[in-house]
Design an enzyme around this catalytic site. Structure first.
Site, PDB file in Angstrom:
ATOM      1  N   SER A  31      35.849  82.226  10.425  1.00 18.51           N
ATOM      2  CA  SER A  31      37.152  82.541  10.998  1.00 18.51           C
ATOM      3  C   SER A  31      38.229  81.781  10.252  1.00 18.51           C
ATOM      4  CB  SER A  31      37.181  82.168  12.488  1.00 18.51           C
ATOM      5  OG  SER A  31      38.383  82.591  13.093  1.00 18.51           O
ATOM      6  N   ASP A  32      39.400  82.402  10.173  1.00 20.14           N
ATOM      7  CA  ASP A  32      40.517  81.729   9.528  1.00 20.14           C
ATOM      8  C   ASP A  32      41.808  82.210  10.173  1.00 20.14           C
ATOM      9  OD1 ASP A  32      41.049  79.866   7.126  1.00 20.14           O
ATOM     10  OD2 ASP A  32      42.605  81.403   6.970  1.00 20.14           O
ATOM     11  N   GLN A  33      42.779  81.322  10.176  1.00 21.45           N
ATOM     12  CA  GLN A  33      44.077  81.660  10.737  1.00 21.45           C
ATOM     13  C   GLN A  33      45.165  81.335   9.735  1.00 21.45           C
ATOM     14  OE1 GLN A  33      46.140  79.134  13.806  1.00 21.45           O
ATOM     15  NE2 GLN A  33      45.667  80.918  15.071  1.00 21.45           N
ATOM     16  N   GLY A  63      41.545  85.945  11.700  1.00 19.79           N
ATOM     17  CA  GLY A  63      40.430  86.828  11.393  1.00 19.79           C
ATOM     18  C   GLY A  63      39.120  86.224  11.844  1.00 19.79           C
TER      19      GLY A  63
END
Length: 194
Positions: free
Chosen positions: A68-70, A105
């Site tokens: 996950s990444d923001q 994501g």
């Protein structure tokens, strides 16, 4: 398959994943997170989420790996984690009275079959007009230097906003759980029946 790996060293993401009641291990993917030239914030979030998940495939060859990444953006410009007080002040001064968009994501990589699923969530955060004393007081209280946008919405940071809008409140913290539960269900894992 019951082996779940969170490709992250983030305590925030680990706490979020714990909400689903799943047994998992967390491992740092150790990837380069620098954006590519001209890459949109949403594209950065997708690329990094998928890259994090794939980065652990050798260590975890028969697992479901969550990446996950923001990426926060203000006026189309990506904003990262401030890292220190001075940069956090600058970020909150720029955010004052403005709207930030948070693109988060989540990728689910099945390392046994080499299949990837991806979903994303966007959150809109409208900041109040903030004074410098308010910014300084907030930063001293929560020290959100490891948070994109320089705030913790799950804490006192909520007082910085006029409103927030989005489809999954967990995505603002860093892991869109609603989307993740759908991805897990596609792999035969129903979190309600675990």
């Amino acid at each position: 398959m019951s082996h779940i790996v969170l490709a992250s060293s983030s305590r925030y993401r680990q706490q979020l994943l714990e909400k689903l009641g799943l047994t998992f291990v967390a491992a740092s993917p150790d990837i380069d997170e620098q954006p590519h030239t001209g890459e949109s914030p949403n594209s950065i979030a997708q690329r990094l989420s998928e890259t994090k998940a794939r980065a652990l495939k050798e260590r975890f060859p028969n697992h479901l790996i969550i990446g996950s990444d923001q990426v926060a953006e203000l006026n189309g410009i990506p904003i990262g984690k401030p890292g220190n007080h001075q940069r956090a002040c600058q970020q909150l001064q720029a955010a004052s009275g403005n709207t930030l968009h948070f693109h988060t994501g989540v990728a689910l990589f099945n390392s046994a079959t080499a299949t990837m699923q991806y979903a994303s969530s966007c959150y809109e955060v409208k900041f109040r007009q903030l004074t410098q004393p308010q910014i300084d007081a907030y930063l001293r209280k929560e020290a959100p230097y490891d948070c994109a946008g320089s705030f913790k919405s799950e804490g006192l940071g909520i007082a910085l906003f006029e409103y927030i809008r989005g489809d999954d409140p967990n995505s603002l913290i860093g892991l869109p759980l609603i989307q993740l539960t759908h991805l897990l269900l596609n792999e035969g894992i129903d979190v309600l029946r675990q």
